[in-house]
Design an enzyme around this catalytic site. Structure first.
Site, PDB file in Angstrom:
ATOM      1  N   ARG A 114     -31.017  51.750  13.843  1.00  0.00           N
ATOM      2  CA  ARG A 114     -31.351  51.344  15.218  1.00  0.00           C
ATOM      3  C   ARG A 114     -31.246  52.503  16.217  1.00  0.00           C
ATOM      4  O   ARG A 114     -30.907  52.305  17.383  1.00  0.00           O
ATOM      5  CB  ARG A 114     -30.446  50.207  15.709  1.00  0.00           C
ATOM      6  CG  ARG A 114     -30.553  48.913  14.951  1.00  0.00           C
ATOM      7  CD  ARG A 114     -31.913  48.270  15.119  1.00  0.00           C
ATOM      8  NE  ARG A 114     -31.907  46.906  14.587  1.00  0.00           N
ATOM      9  CZ  ARG A 114     -32.048  46.604  13.301  1.00  0.00           C
ATOM     10  NH1 ARG A 114     -32.255  47.561  12.401  1.00  0.00           N
ATOM     11  NH2 ARG A 114     -32.014  45.356  12.908  1.00  0.00           N
ATOM     12  N   SER A 140     -30.648  40.353  17.658  1.00  0.00           N
ATOM     13  CA  SER A 140     -29.253  40.766  17.487  1.00  0.00           C
ATOM     14  C   SER A 140     -28.780  41.449  18.760  1.00  0.00           C
ATOM     15  O   SER A 140     -29.409  42.408  19.212  1.00  0.00           O
ATOM     16  CB  SER A 140     -29.124  41.770  16.341  1.00  0.00           C
ATOM     17  OG  SER A 140     -29.549  41.195  15.138  1.00  0.00           O
ATOM     18  N   GLU A 182     -26.515  46.433  20.689  1.00  0.00           N
ATOM     19  CA  GLU A 182     -27.776  47.066  20.289  1.00  0.00           C
ATOM     20  C   GLU A 182     -28.720  47.043  21.491  1.00  0.00           C
ATOM     21  O   GLU A 182     -29.604  47.877  21.631  1.00  0.00           O
ATOM     22  CB  GLU A 182     -28.370  46.252  19.125  1.00  0.00           C
ATOM     23  CG  GLU A 182     -29.727  46.731  18.679  1.00  0.00           C
ATOM     24  CD  GLU A 182     -30.404  45.791  17.690  1.00  0.00           C
ATOM     25  OE1 GLU A 182     -29.828  45.537  16.620  1.00  0.00           O
ATOM     26  OE2 GLU A 182     -31.520  45.333  17.990  1.00  0.00           O
TER      27      GLU A 182
HETATM   28  N1  EPU Z   1     -23.192  35.894   9.119  1.00  0.00           N
HETATM   29  C1  EPU Z   1     -22.133  35.152   9.574  1.00  0.00           C
HETATM   30  N2  EPU Z   1     -22.348  34.278  10.601  1.00  0.00           N
HETATM   31  C2  EPU Z   1     -23.560  34.123  11.182  1.00  0.00           C
HETATM   32  C3  EPU Z   1     -24.654  34.875  10.694  1.00  0.00           C
HETATM   33  C4  EPU Z   1     -24.440  35.779   9.671  1.00  0.00           C
HETATM   34  O1  EPU Z   1     -21.013  35.247   9.065  1.00  0.00           O
HETATM   35  O2  EPU Z   1     -23.650  33.329  12.125  1.00  0.00           O
HETATM   36  C5  EPU Z   1     -22.935  36.899   8.036  1.00  0.00           C
HETATM   37  C6  EPU Z   1     -23.338  36.386   6.674  1.00  0.00           C
HETATM   38  O3  EPU Z   1     -22.412  36.874   5.741  1.00  0.00           O
HETATM   39  C7  EPU Z   1     -24.671  37.049   6.427  1.00  0.00           C
HETATM   40  C8  EPU Z   1     -24.494  38.363   7.148  1.00  0.00           C
HETATM   41  O4  EPU Z   1     -23.701  38.044   8.291  1.00  0.00           O
HETATM   42  O5  EPU Z   1     -24.895  37.249   5.074  1.00  0.00           O
HETATM   43  C9  EPU Z   1     -25.784  39.020   7.585  1.00  0.00           C
HETATM   44  O6  EPU Z   1     -26.537  38.101   8.375  1.00  0.00           O
HETATM   45  P1  EPU Z   1     -28.126  38.242   8.511  1.00  0.00           P
HETATM   46  O7  EPU Z   1     -28.761  38.418   7.191  1.00  0.00           O
HETATM   47  O8  EPU Z   1     -28.604  37.127   9.382  1.00  0.00           O
HETATM   48  O9  EPU Z   1     -28.322  39.642   9.213  1.00  0.00           O
HETATM   49  P2  EPU Z   1     -27.582  40.381  10.408  1.00  0.00           P
HETATM   50  O10 EPU Z   1     -26.765  41.487   9.869  1.00  0.00           O
HETATM   51  O11 EPU Z   1     -26.905  39.408  11.299  1.00  0.00           O
HETATM   52  C10 EPU Z   1     -29.517  42.140  10.615  1.00  0.00           C
HETATM   53  C11 EPU Z   1     -30.326  42.736  11.719  1.00  0.00           C
HETATM   54  C12 EPU Z   1     -31.434  41.782  12.140  1.00  0.00           C
HETATM   55  C13 EPU Z   1     -32.325  41.514  10.938  1.00  0.00           C
HETATM   56  C14 EPU Z   1     -31.453  40.909   9.823  1.00  0.00           C
HETATM   57  C15 EPU Z   1     -32.213  40.655   8.547  1.00  0.00           C
HETATM   58  C16 EPU Z   1     -28.841  44.187  12.970  1.00  0.00           C
HETATM   59  C17 EPU Z   1     -28.093  44.393  14.234  1.00  0.00           C
HETATM   60  N3  EPU Z   1     -29.492  43.031  12.855  1.00  0.00           N
HETATM   61  O12 EPU Z   1     -28.856  40.992  11.161  1.00  0.00           O
HETATM   62  O13 EPU Z   1     -32.200  42.444  13.143  1.00  0.00           O
HETATM   63  O14 EPU Z   1     -33.382  40.637  11.263  1.00  0.00           O
HETATM   64  O15 EPU Z   1     -30.370  41.825   9.524  1.00  0.00           O
HETATM   65  O16 EPU Z   1     -32.416  41.836   7.843  1.00  0.00           O
HETATM   66  O17 EPU Z   1     -28.856  45.073  12.118  1.00  0.00           O
HETATM   67  C18 EPU Z   1     -32.355  42.698  15.508  1.00  0.00           C
HETATM   68  O18 EPU Z   1     -32.047  43.886  15.341  1.00  0.00           O
HETATM   69  O19 EPU Z   1     -32.581  42.235  16.657  1.00  0.00           O
HETATM   70  C19 EPU Z   1     -32.430  41.805  14.358  1.00  0.00           C
HETATM   71  C20 EPU Z   1     -32.689  40.502  14.472  1.00  0.00           C
END
Ligand code: EPU
Length: 342
Positions: A166, A242, A338
């Site tokens: 990012r 995010s 972010e």
């Molecule tokens: N999780 C929780 N609680 C929640 C949601 C998630 O505990 O409410 C934990 C779970 O263990 C899950 C892990 O977090 O497995 C990861 O969650 P998720 O796959 O939804 O991804 P994220 O890390 O929350 C990142 C990116 C997103 C992108 C997704 C999918 C960042 C800051 N965000 O989110 O990007 O769509 O992965 O690859 O890196 C954005 O940047 O705006 C964005 C949406």
């Protein structure tokens, strides 16, 4: 070119925060941007400049006493086609997801996992958008810009831009100095789906779809479906995806935490470091679904802050601060927004 004065930016940020810009300029070409900058120089106009994209990563904290610049450069041109690679130059003002669809329709591959991301192509190259194991930088080879001070055109090779999670130099030492006008992508004629991340492969297996049966359009639809199941539609509930980055910590920090929380999810971030989902930290701290005035933590994705209606930038920032303080106190980890506070 379209120039608006004392105009609302509510439609230019996906949080839907209603602030005023002193001036908002939509320009349609590199030449228009340059003539605007030359005119500014001639007239001794000292109003600061603020360049925006689709506004999907911005938090406006108050009225903007600046000339807000927005690109409407929208042409898409193939610059070379060699073997498996096609090289495409895309205007910064093209909607990111329209570009992903256009690429798939043209038989060009590599962007499928980045389907459904809001925003525009120029900003994608500034902040290196990413999802489902892919990042914009994997496909970007050059970025064309205009220097906002001198109006000179400058081409950056992706290698000069220090792309990371990012981030790029456009967010660090070059911040506010260049307008991205075009982004050059290298895509592939062959389709090699990346299914190792974010439940893509497992969902396909559950549905009995073999990898070799998967079309690019079906992968795109699957990514959009998974995103929509977690991320609120900004048209219905203001948000910026995010709100925080996932923190990257030293392995010993992770090990100490994992001893207390054996279910702590984590990913290898290279160089002996570990990435921890901020959503997990926020949810464990009890914030998922909670509100502070008109600002709230989304009930399906704890990393997303939402405007429940009528929130100001200060309301969202107050919630953000409470969460970061709480996560620091409980876990000893600093999570960083972010989203850009303006
Ligand atoms: N999780 C929780 N609680 C929640 C949601 C998630 O505990 O409410 C934990 C779970 O263990 C899950 C892990 O977090 O497995 C990861 O969650 P998720 O796959 O939804 O991804 P994220 O890390 O929350 C990142 C990116 C997103 C992108 C997704 C999918 C960042 C800051 N965000 O989110 O990007 O769509 O992965 O690859 O890196 C954005 O940047 O705006 C964005 C949406």
């Amino acid at each position: 070119m379209e120039i608006l004065t004392n105009t609302s930016l509510a439609g230019y940020n996906t949080f839907g925060i209603d602030v005023q810009a002193a001036r908002l300029v939509h320009y349609d070409s590199v030449e228009e941007l340059q003539s605007l900058l030359w005119q500014r120089e001639r007239e001794g106009d000292t109003m600061p400049l603020l360049h925006i994209g689709g506004g999907s990563n911005l938090l406006f904290m108050g009225d903007v006493a600046a000339t807000v610049l927005h690109s409407r450069i929208k042409d898409i041109v193939v610059t070379a086609d060699e073997g498996d690679n096609v090289y495409v130059r895309v205007g910064a003002g093209v909607t990111w997801d329209a570009w992903v669809q256009y690429a798939i329709d043209s038989g060009w591959h590599g962007l499928e996992n980045l389907s459904g991301i809001p925003g525009e192509v120029g900003a994608a190259a500034v902040q290196n958008i990413g999802a489902y194991g892919a990042e914009a930088k994997d496909a970007i080879i050059y970025v064309d810009t205009v220097n906002l001070q001198s109006a000179e055109v400058r081409h950056f090779a992706a290698g000069e831009l220090d792309y990371g999670y990012r981030t790029s130099r456009f967010k660090t030492d070059l911040r506010g100095r260049y307008a991205v006008t075009y982004v050059h992508f290298r895509l592939s004629h062959s389709f090699k789906p990346q299914l190792g991340y974010g439940g893509l492969g497992s969902t396909l297996r559950e549905r009995g779809i073999a990898d070799y049966d998967l079309t690019p359009q079906a992968l795109r639809q699957l990514v959009i479906e998974i995103r929509n199941s977690k991320l609120p539609d900004p048209a219905q509930l203001g948000n910026a995806g995010s709100f925080f980055k996932n923190p990257v910590v030293e392995r010993d920090v992770y090990s100490r935490l994992a001893a207390d929380y054996p279910t702590l999810p984590h990913y290898d971030a290279g160089e002996g470091r570990v990435k921890i989902p901020a959503a997990w930290l926020i949810e464990q701290a009890g914030w998922k679904g909670q509100s502070l005035g008109p600002a709230a933590v989304h009930d399906r994705q704890a990393l997303v802050l939402v405007n429940r209606g009528g929130a100001t930038g200060a309301d969202i920032a107050a919630l953000s601060r409470r969460i970061t303080d709480d996560v620091r106190t409980r876990f000893g980890i600093d999570i960083e927004p972010e989203v850009n506070f303006i």
